[in-house]
Each structure stands twice: as structure tokens, then as C-alpha cells.
Scaffold this motif. Structure first.
Motif, PDB file in Angstrom:
ATOM      1  N   ALA A 144       0.835  -1.210   0.000  1.00 23.37           N
ATOM      2  CA  ALA A 144       0.000   0.000   0.000  1.00 23.37           C
ATOM      3  C   ALA A 144       0.867   1.256   0.000  1.00 23.37           C
ATOM      4  N   LYS A 145       1.908   1.279   0.817  1.00 20.35           N
ATOM      5  CA  LYS A 145       2.800   2.444   0.875  1.00 20.35           C
ATOM      6  C   LYS A 145       3.538   2.617  -0.453  1.00 20.35           C
ATOM      7  N   SER A 146       3.994   1.520  -1.032  1.00 25.94           N
ATOM      8  CA  SER A 146       4.681   1.583  -2.323  1.00 25.94           C
ATOM      9  C   SER A 146       3.755   2.101  -3.423  1.00 25.94           C
ATOM     10  N   VAL A 147       2.516   1.682  -3.385  1.00 28.70           N
ATOM     11  CA  VAL A 147       1.537   2.157  -4.375  1.00 28.70           C
ATOM     12  C   VAL A 147       1.308   3.658  -4.212  1.00 28.70           C
ATOM     13  N   GLU A 148       1.360   4.160  -2.980  1.00 29.06           N
ATOM     14  CA  GLU A 148       1.261   5.614  -2.765  1.00 29.06           C
ATOM     15  C   GLU A 148       2.409   6.341  -3.471  1.00 29.06           C
ATOM     16  N   TYR A 149       3.610   5.811  -3.354  1.00 27.86           N
ATOM     17  CA  TYR A 149       4.759   6.419  -4.040  1.00 27.86           C
ATOM     18  C   TYR A 149       4.574   6.390  -5.555  1.00 27.86           C
ATOM     19  N   ILE A 150       4.077   5.280  -6.060  1.00 22.85           N
ATOM     20  CA  ILE A 150       3.845   5.147  -7.502  1.00 22.85           C
ATOM     21  C   ILE A 150       2.747   6.105  -7.944  1.00 22.85           C
ATOM     22  N   ASN A 151       1.698   6.244  -7.149  1.00 24.33           N
ATOM     23  CA  ASN A 151       0.619   7.184  -7.477  1.00 24.33           C
ATOM     24  C   ASN A 151       1.142   8.613  -7.546  1.00 24.33           C
ATOM     25  N   HIS A 152       2.010   8.975  -6.613  1.00 25.09           N
ATOM     26  CA  HIS A 152       2.608  10.307  -6.622  1.00 25.09           C
ATOM     27  C   HIS A 152       3.397  10.510  -7.917  1.00 25.09           C
ATOM     28  N   PHE A 153       4.228   9.540  -8.264  1.00 23.55           N
ATOM     29  CA  PHE A 153       5.011   9.636  -9.497  1.00 23.55           C
ATOM     30  C   PHE A 153       4.091   9.769 -10.716  1.00 23.55           C
ATOM     31  N   ALA A 154       3.061   8.942 -10.784  1.00 29.81           N
ATOM     32  CA  ALA A 154       2.144   8.956 -11.931  1.00 29.81           C
ATOM     33  C   ALA A 154       1.383  10.276 -12.021  1.00 29.81           C
ATOM     34  N   LYS A 155       0.990  10.810 -10.886  1.00 26.49           N
ATOM     35  CA  LYS A 155       0.234  12.062 -10.883  1.00 26.49           C
ATOM     36  C   LYS A 155       1.100  13.239 -11.334  1.00 26.49           C
ATOM     37  N   VAL A 156       2.358  13.226 -10.914  1.00 26.80           N
ATOM     38  CA  VAL A 156       3.251  14.338 -11.232  1.00 26.80           C
ATOM     39  C   VAL A 156       3.750  14.261 -12.669  1.00 26.80           C
ATOM     40  N   THR A 157       4.137  13.069 -13.123  1.00 31.38           N
ATOM     41  CA  THR A 157       4.784  12.952 -14.439  1.00 31.38           C
ATOM     42  C   THR A 157       3.829  12.612 -15.569  1.00 31.38           C
ATOM     43  N   LYS A 158       2.746  11.928 -15.267  1.00 28.93           N
ATOM     44  CA  LYS A 158       1.804  11.448 -16.286  1.00 28.93           C
ATOM     45  C   LYS A 158       2.483  10.499 -17.283  1.00 28.93           C
ATOM     46  N   ASN A 159       3.544   9.831 -16.852  1.00 33.35           N
ATOM     47  CA  ASN A 159       4.294   8.905 -17.703  1.00 33.35           C
ATOM     48  C   ASN A 159       3.829   7.479 -17.394  1.00 33.35           C
ATOM     49  N   GLU A 160       2.940   6.958 -18.237  1.00 33.98           N
ATOM     50  CA  GLU A 160       2.339   5.650 -17.985  1.00 33.98           C
ATOM     51  C   GLU A 160       3.327   4.501 -18.161  1.00 33.98           C
ATOM     52  N   LYS A 161       4.285   4.645 -19.056  1.00 29.27           N
ATOM     53  CA  LYS A 161       5.282   3.589 -19.249  1.00 29.27           C
ATOM     54  C   LYS A 161       6.123   3.426 -17.989  1.00 29.27           C
ATOM     55  N   ARG A 162       6.570   4.513 -17.437  1.00 28.07           N
ATOM     56  CA  ARG A 162       7.380   4.436 -16.222  1.00 28.07           C
ATOM     57  C   ARG A 162       6.536   4.013 -15.018  1.00 28.07           C
ATOM     58  N   GLU A 163       5.278   4.399 -15.010  1.00 27.88           N
ATOM     59  CA  GLU A 163       4.376   3.921 -13.960  1.00 27.88           C
ATOM     60  C   GLU A 163       4.296   2.395 -14.013  1.00 27.88           C
ATOM     61  N   ALA A 164       4.170   1.860 -15.221  1.00 30.76           N
ATOM     62  CA  ALA A 164       4.132   0.402 -15.384  1.00 30.76           C
ATOM     63  C   ALA A 164       5.453  -0.229 -14.944  1.00 30.76           C
ATOM     64  N   GLU A 165       6.569   0.417 -15.231  1.00 30.41           N
ATOM     65  CA  GLU A 165       7.868  -0.109 -14.802  1.00 30.41           C
ATOM     66  C   GLU A 165       7.975  -0.134 -13.278  1.00 30.41           C
ATOM     67  N   LEU A 166       7.446   0.889 -12.620  1.00 27.51           N
ATOM     68  CA  LEU A 166       7.463   0.922 -11.157  1.00 27.51           C
ATOM     69  C   LEU A 166       6.576  -0.171 -10.573  1.00 27.51           C
ATOM     70  N   LEU A 167       5.395  -0.348 -11.141  1.00 26.56           N
ATOM     71  CA  LEU A 167       4.515  -1.419 -10.675  1.00 26.56           C
ATOM     72  C   LEU A 167       5.163  -2.784 -10.891  1.00 26.56           C
ATOM     73  N   LEU A 168       5.831  -2.947 -12.034  1.00 28.25           N
ATOM     74  CA  LEU A 168       6.526  -4.202 -12.314  1.00 28.25           C
ATOM     75  C   LEU A 168       7.637  -4.445 -11.303  1.00 28.25           C
ATOM     76  N   LYS A 169       8.371  -3.417 -10.947  1.00 27.05           N
ATOM     77  CA  LYS A 169       9.441  -3.529  -9.950  1.00 27.05           C
ATOM     78  C   LYS A 169       8.867  -3.975  -8.617  1.00 27.05           C
ATOM     79  N   LEU A 170       7.796  -3.338  -8.185  1.00 29.10           N
ATOM     80  CA  LEU A 170       7.150  -3.696  -6.929  1.00 29.10           C
ATOM     81  C   LEU A 170       6.690  -5.151  -6.950  1.00 29.10           C
TER      82      LEU A 170
END
Length: 182
Positions: A82-108
Motif C-alpha cells: 500500500a505504501k509503495s503504491v502511494e509512491y507510484i501514485n505520486h510519481f504517476a500524478k506528477v509525471t503522467k508517464n504511464e510507461k514508467r508507472e508500469a515499470e514501477l509497478l513491475l518492480k514492486l
């Protein structure tokens, strides 16, 4: 989020530049989201996105690596996800970069599935549920929002995650309804 009225917009336009700069600095010092948006758009650009991406990867790794040793591991894993998803949500909201969002989710998910697959299918289904919801989010992102070429890149790990979930947590309706492969 409030709707900005015409009067409000006009009042903002009448504020002197120096006052606006003070307001922006005040808000940026108190709100990390505003700071990151300004840093991305006006200060460092692509370098700021790379830096934020690396920071997010580090935070995700720290959350999964340093689980609390007290209590039930499945509950601690669910909290870490849950905490990691919060970090990913912050990144996605700020950058709007869906590819990197997917890479972060994949890492998690890769970290969790690699190290904690044995903790699935216990009476503590909160872990199974968090993992399934996060896996489904990545699946939807890859299949519905990213270009088709990325599906090839993400297919092998995603299919492995889905296979493990189907084998160990199929007792949950949410997992049962998930696709078997992408």
C-alpha cells in the motif's frame, strides 16, 4: 478539487508577480507534489523525472526490504504494498508517464513475487488482495493504456504473476475473475 470561478481567475491575474512568486515558493516548500511539478516543468525537466523515478524505485525497495519484524508478515507485506503504491501514485500524478508507472509497478510486483510467494494463500487474505489489486492495475495499464509494443515487454513477467495468483489465491473472487494471461 474546487472549480475556479471567473472572479477567482481574475483576482489571480491581478496579483503582482512578486507576490505570486512568494506564494508558489511557499506552497512548493510545504507540498511535495507542487515542488515536483514545478521542478519537472520549469527547473530540471527530464532530469527531474529521472531523479524522481530513481527515488521512487529506492522507496519501493526500502518498503519491501525493511518489513517490520513484529506481527504477521502478510499484514506487513500488505502495508508495504500500500505504501509503495502511494509512491507510484505520486510519481504517476506528477509525471503522467504511464510507461514508467508500469515499470514501477513491475518492480514492486517482481520484488514481492520473487521473495514472498510462499506467504500467499494463508488466512491473512489482506496480502493476497493487495497483491491481486496491484497486479490487476499493472495488467490494465499494459493492456489498455500503453502501446501494443509494450505488451510484449511486460507479457512474460505479467503472465508469471497471473499464474502464481491463479494457483495460490484463486479462492478470492477478485483473483478468480482476473485473466489467466495477457
Amino acid at each position: 478539487m474546487p472549480k475556479l470561478s471567473k472572479e477567482f481567475k481574475q483576482a489571480i491575474q491581478e496579483i503582482p508577480v512578486e507576490e505570486l512568486q512568494k506564494l508558489v515558493m511557499q506552497f512548493a516548500s510545504k507540498n511535495p507534489e507542487i515542488y515536483d511539478i514545478i521542478n519537472l516543468q520549469y527547473v530540471n525537466g527530464a532530469d527531474a523525472e529521472d531523479e524522481l523515478f530513481e527515488e521512487t524505485i529506492e522507496k519501493i525497495s526500502d518498503e519491501i526490504l525493511f518489513l517490520g519484524e513484529r506481527g504477521i508478515i502478510q499484514k506487513n507485506l500488505a502495508k508495504a504494498i500500500a505504501k509503495s503504491v502511494e509512491y507510484i501514485n505520486h510519481f504517476a500524478k506528477v509525471t503522467k508517464n504511464e510507461k514508467r508507472e508500469a515499470e514501477l509497478l513491475l518492480k514492486l510486483l517482481d520484488d514481492v513475487f520473487e521473495n514472498y510467494t510462499g506467504e500467499l494463500s494463508t488466512c491473512w487474505t489482506v496480502f493476497d488482495s493487495k497483491l491481486a489489486i496491484t497486479t490487476n492495475r499493472l495488467c490494465n495499464l499494459v493492456t489498455k493504456k500503453l502501446h501494443e509494443d509494450y505488451r510484449i515487454v511486460f507479457a512474460e513477467p505479467m503472465n508469471r504473476f497471473l499464474e502464481i495468483l491463479q494457483a495460490k489465491s484463486n479462492h478470492l473472487d477478485y483473483v478468480y475473475d482476473m485473466p489467466k494471461t495477457i
